[in-house]
Design a protein around this motif. Structure first.
Motif, short mmCIF file in Angstrom:
data_model
loop_
_atom_site.label_atom_id
_atom_site.label_comp_id
_atom_site.label_asym_id
_atom_site.label_seq_id
_atom_site.Cartn_x
_atom_site.Cartn_y
_atom_site.Cartn_z
N UNK A 18 0.88 -1.12 -0.13
CA UNK A 18 0.03 0.08 -0.07
C UNK A 18 0.92 1.33 0.05
N UNK A 19 2.07 1.22 -0.39
CA UNK A 19 3.16 2.30 -0.46
C UNK A 19 2.56 3.50 -0.91
N UNK A 20 2.54 4.67 -0.36
CA UNK A 20 2.05 5.97 -0.92
C UNK A 20 0.58 6.27 -0.69
N UNK A 21 -0.08 5.07 -0.43
CA UNK A 21 -1.51 5.36 -0.37
C UNK A 21 -1.97 5.32 1.12
N UNK A 22 -1.19 4.64 2.10
CA UNK A 22 -1.44 4.37 3.56
C UNK A 22 -0.13 4.86 4.19
N UNK A 23 -0.04 5.59 5.54
CA UNK A 23 1.20 6.03 6.21
C UNK A 23 1.11 4.78 7.07
N UNK A 24 2.45 4.51 7.63
CA UNK A 24 2.67 3.47 8.56
C UNK A 24 3.59 4.17 9.54
N UNK A 25 3.07 4.05 10.89
CA UNK A 25 3.94 4.48 12.17
C UNK A 25 3.96 3.46 12.93
N UNK A 26 5.22 3.22 13.43
CA UNK A 26 5.64 2.33 14.80
C UNK A 26 6.00 3.33 15.77
N UNK A 27 5.12 2.61 16.77
CA UNK A 27 5.33 3.21 18.41
C UNK A 27 6.07 2.02 19.03
N UNK A 28 7.16 2.50 19.70
CA UNK A 28 8.07 1.71 20.21
C UNK A 28 8.09 2.09 21.81
N UNK A 29 8.07 1.40 22.97
CA UNK A 29 8.17 1.50 24.17
C UNK A 29 9.37 1.81 24.73
N UNK A 30 10.16 2.83 23.97
CA UNK A 30 11.62 3.10 24.21
C UNK A 30 11.87 4.63 23.91
N UNK A 31 12.91 5.15 24.36
CA UNK A 31 13.38 6.57 23.80
C UNK A 31 13.73 6.47 22.26
N UNK A 32 14.04 7.75 21.84
CA UNK A 32 14.31 7.91 20.42
C UNK A 32 15.42 6.97 19.98
N UNK A 33 16.71 7.39 20.84
CA UNK A 33 17.81 6.39 20.45
C UNK A 33 17.71 5.12 20.47
N UNK A 34 17.23 4.42 21.47
CA UNK A 34 16.91 2.86 21.45
C UNK A 34 15.79 2.55 20.20
N UNK A 35 14.64 3.37 20.26
CA UNK A 35 13.86 3.31 18.92
C UNK A 35 14.39 3.19 17.46
N UNK A 91 14.81 -0.10 15.07
CA UNK A 91 14.54 0.23 13.61
C UNK A 91 15.66 -0.22 12.57
N UNK A 92 16.57 0.19 13.09
CA UNK A 92 17.92 -0.22 12.17
C UNK A 92 18.07 -1.74 12.15
N UNK A 93 18.24 -2.19 13.30
CA UNK A 93 18.20 -3.88 13.38
C UNK A 93 17.23 -4.56 12.69
N UNK A 94 16.01 -3.98 12.86
CA UNK A 94 14.96 -4.82 12.27
C UNK A 94 14.38 -4.47 11.08
N UNK A 95 14.96 -3.88 10.10
CA UNK A 95 14.74 -3.21 8.66
C UNK A 95 13.45 -2.38 8.85
N UNK A 96 13.10 -1.59 9.82
CA UNK A 96 12.09 -0.72 9.80
C UNK A 96 12.30 0.31 9.19
N UNK A 97 11.57 1.13 8.28
CA UNK A 97 11.86 1.97 7.52
C UNK A 97 10.52 3.08 7.58
N UNK A 98 9.74 2.69 8.29
CA UNK A 98 8.41 3.61 8.77
C UNK A 98 8.74 4.62 9.81
N UNK A 99 8.03 5.66 10.03
CA UNK A 99 8.41 6.49 11.12
C UNK A 99 8.24 5.92 12.44
N UNK A 100 8.85 6.29 13.32
CA UNK A 100 9.14 5.60 14.68
C UNK A 100 8.61 6.72 15.65
N UNK A 101 7.72 6.32 16.49
CA UNK A 101 7.28 7.29 17.66
C UNK A 101 7.79 6.96 18.84
#
Length: 155
Positions: free
Chosen positions: A48-65, A69-79
């Motif tokens: 659904x790229x370009x038609x739906x926004x994907x956002x991950x929310x992680x139970x950590x601070x920005x540095x750990x998040x 994301x890098x370790x797990x091939x996540x390219x979506x915005x992370x909150x």
């Protein structure tokens, strides 16, 4: 009814929703299910790229998040949500929990884990939100049984 405007005040939700539906998924650092579900959520995003926004929310601070994301091939915005504010606002009980938010800010549906059936349902709900006919989604390697990740601590 919970809305994205209420649950995600730290994001510019009006701008985010102007681009279409938003798929939000919840990650717990250290939970194997979050790691296992990420490639599956990536498949949904790619479809659904370009038609739906994907956002991950992680139970950590920005540095750990960012590291997660890098370790797990996540390219979506992370909150980062180390205080679990968003996690509790969405009533996400466990990692790999996800929700589809419609352009008006209301939540269409929430899924408390991941599986083939959940991915098929997510695919159908996103397609409907876009006004499109649902086409098959690759659910290879997704668990046949509904699987939920580690539980988030209660507030």
């Amino acid at each position: 009814t919970l809305s994205l405007h209420d649950a995600l005040p730290i994001l510019d939700s009006s701008s985010l929703l102007a681009k279409g539906p938003v798929f939000v998924y919840f990650i717990m650092d250290g939970c194997p299910c979050s790691v296992d579900a990420q490639p599956l959520f990536n498949r949904v995003r790619d479809k659904f790229k370009g038609r739906v926004q994907f956002v991950g929310v992680i139970d950590e601070d920005a540095i750990k998040g960012s590291k997660w994301a890098k370790t797990n091939a996540m390219t979506d915005p992370m909150v980062p949500d180390s205080k679990l504010t968003l996690i509790h606002a969405f009533k996400a009980t466990n990692s790999a929990f996800s929700a589809l938010v419609l352009p008006d800010g209301t939540i269409d549906k929430m899924w408390p884990g991941y599986s083939r059936d959940y991915l098929i349902d997510i695919n159908e709900h996103i397609s409907a939100a876009l006004g499109e006919k649902s086409t098959p989604l690759d659910t290879a390697y997704a668990p046949a049984n509904k699987t939920a990740g580690c539980e988030f601590p209660e507030s």
